[in-house]
Design an enzyme around this catalytic site. Structure first.
Site, mmCIF file in Angstrom:
data_model
loop_
_atom_site.group_PDB
_atom_site.id
_atom_site.type_symbol
_atom_site.label_atom_id
_atom_site.label_comp_id
_atom_site.label_asym_id
_atom_site.label_seq_id
_atom_site.Cartn_x
_atom_site.Cartn_y
_atom_site.Cartn_z
ATOM 1 N N LYS A 309 0.813 -1.214 0.000
ATOM 2 C CA LYS A 309 0.000 0.000 0.000
ATOM 3 C C LYS A 309 0.849 1.267 0.000
ATOM 4 O O LYS A 309 2.045 1.253 0.277
ATOM 5 C CB LYS A 309 -0.998 -0.020 1.155
ATOM 6 C CG LYS A 309 -2.128 -1.022 0.894
ATOM 7 C CD LYS A 309 -3.334 -0.837 1.769
ATOM 8 C CE LYS A 309 -4.473 -1.745 1.297
ATOM 9 N NZ LYS A 309 -5.642 -1.673 2.192
ATOM 10 N N ARG A 344 -3.708 -10.102 4.687
ATOM 11 C CA ARG A 344 -4.065 -10.103 3.263
ATOM 12 C C ARG A 344 -2.866 -9.584 2.467
ATOM 13 O O ARG A 344 -2.464 -8.432 2.632
ATOM 14 C CB ARG A 344 -5.301 -9.223 3.045
ATOM 15 C CG ARG A 344 -5.864 -9.245 1.634
ATOM 16 C CD ARG A 344 -7.144 -8.418 1.568
ATOM 17 N NE ARG A 344 -7.747 -8.438 0.245
ATOM 18 C CZ ARG A 344 -7.461 -7.582 -0.732
ATOM 19 N NH1 ARG A 344 -6.576 -6.605 -0.501
ATOM 20 N NH2 ARG A 344 -8.041 -7.668 -1.907
#
Length: 367
Positions: A309, A344
């Site tokens: 991210k 995840r």
């Protein structure tokens, strides 16, 4: 320290220790997992503001609780019960996913525009299924399949297009025994994916986007991941603001859990996700990552999705998404070190290897 009687209390486990043997009365086991904590950060909130934040050793916890008023004591005991209660394993078709250790959830996006892997497998279900099986062989416990990007600025995808992208892959992977999560906000897609063989619903809107979603998941009886978000993918990064991001996200997730329970969804089937990057600045994300263990007080397994991210790039010279492996592993291990049960990730082999080493070091401390 005197806690105001009207203050609402939050308990964040901290001061984790390697071994509990010999620490009887001085530590507690976190959520039935491998970690033990020897202190609690108690956050006292009054009028929306933190008015006290003592660090209470577990050895002095009973003495601290005795200083609280009756209502605070009752709430504290309920939270402590949730902090220490083992998380039930997920019984999913032919397999059971244990939640007494961190597990990897692999990302398999069937989208042309996801921020990291968009377009890799679009239009080729056979190749996508092969990639999914390779991730299972690399150690992924769950495959998270999505057909609509929810990155900041992403446009909505029509239901039929989302189904066309995901159902052929779900059918192929379910046929060979893979455990599958459908990453969608839409009830029709959830329903079709579950019928095709998916086992879990992962909704970035926490069942807020589609008015049919709560009832559908309750009827299906499947596990569901409720993720915190602010706004929509198109607007969520437009100057997001919070009074206290850690507390605000906790309370929002608590409200969604209560709404899910009211709709007939068992809390034991709910997983929570603080939504890293979904309506948060870098400062917000770091506060959530550093305070992640607070969410164990909700009594649900925690999923952390921070792989590749933007915050990693922000902390590492604007590294692009395909050069964020080291940062992704660092965040995965940080989550595991605070008891997150599901991680995840894009890079399954590397993350699972890192978790294996982390667990080996931890297990060795007990012997």
């Amino acid at each position: 320290m005197i806690i105001p009687p009207a203050a609402r209390l939050y308990f964040r486990p901290t001061a984790f220790i390697d071994a509990a043997s010999g620490a009887a009365g001085r530590s507690l086991r976190l959520a039935g997992g491998p970690l033990h904590f020897s202190a609690l950060e108690v956050i006292a909130l009054l009028g929306g503001k933190r008015v006290a934040q003592p660090l209470i050793p577990v050895a002095r916890l009973h003495a601290f609780l005795a200083t609280l008023d009756e209502e605070q004591q009752a709430a504290a005991h309920a939270i402590l019960a949730r902090l220490t209660a083992p998380r039930a394993p997920l019984a999913l078709g032919p397999r059971t996913i244990r939640l007494d250790r961190p597990q990897a959830m692999a990302i398999l996006n069937m989208t042309p525009d996801s921020f990291s892997d968009g377009g890799v497998h679009i239009g080729d279900p056979a190749a996508a299924a092969a990639a999914g099986m390779a991730m299972v062989e690399a150690g992924a416990a769950i495959l998270d399949i999505g057909g609509e990007s929810t990155r900041p600025g992403a446009a909505t995808v029509a239901e039929d297009e989302e189904m066309a992208r995901t159902l052929p892959i779900i059918e192929r992977l379910a046929a060979v025994g893979a455990i599958i999560s459908i990453d969608t906000r839409k009830a029709a897609v959830m329903e079709a994916a579950l019928a095709a063989g998916a086992h879990i619903v992962n909704d970035v809107s926490a069942l807020c986007h589609d008015p049919r979603a709560l009832e559908l998941v309750a009827r299906a009886g499947c596990p569901v991941i409720l993720m915190h978000h602010l706004g929509t993918p198109a607007t969520m990064q437009d100057a997001p603001r919070y009074e206290d991001v850690l507390i605000d996200v906790h309370d929002w997730l608590e409200a969604r859990i209560l709404a899910a329970e009211a709709a007939g969804i068992d809390r034991a089937r709910i997983i929570v996700d603080p939504g890293i990057g979904f309506g948060k600045t870098l400062r917000h994300n770091l506060a959530l990552l550093n305070g992640l263990s607070l969410f164990h007080g909700l009594g649900c397994p925690i999923l952390l999705g921070a792989s590749r991210k933007r915050l990693i790039g922000a902390l590492s010279n604007d590294a692009p998404a395909d050069r964020r492996l080291g940062g992704s592993i660092a965040l995965a291990l940080s989550g595991a070190a605070q008891g997150a049960q599901l991680l995840r990730v894009h890079d399954v082999f590397e993350t699972v290897q890192a978790l294996d080493i982390w667990r080996g070091l931890h297990d060795a401390a007990f012997t």
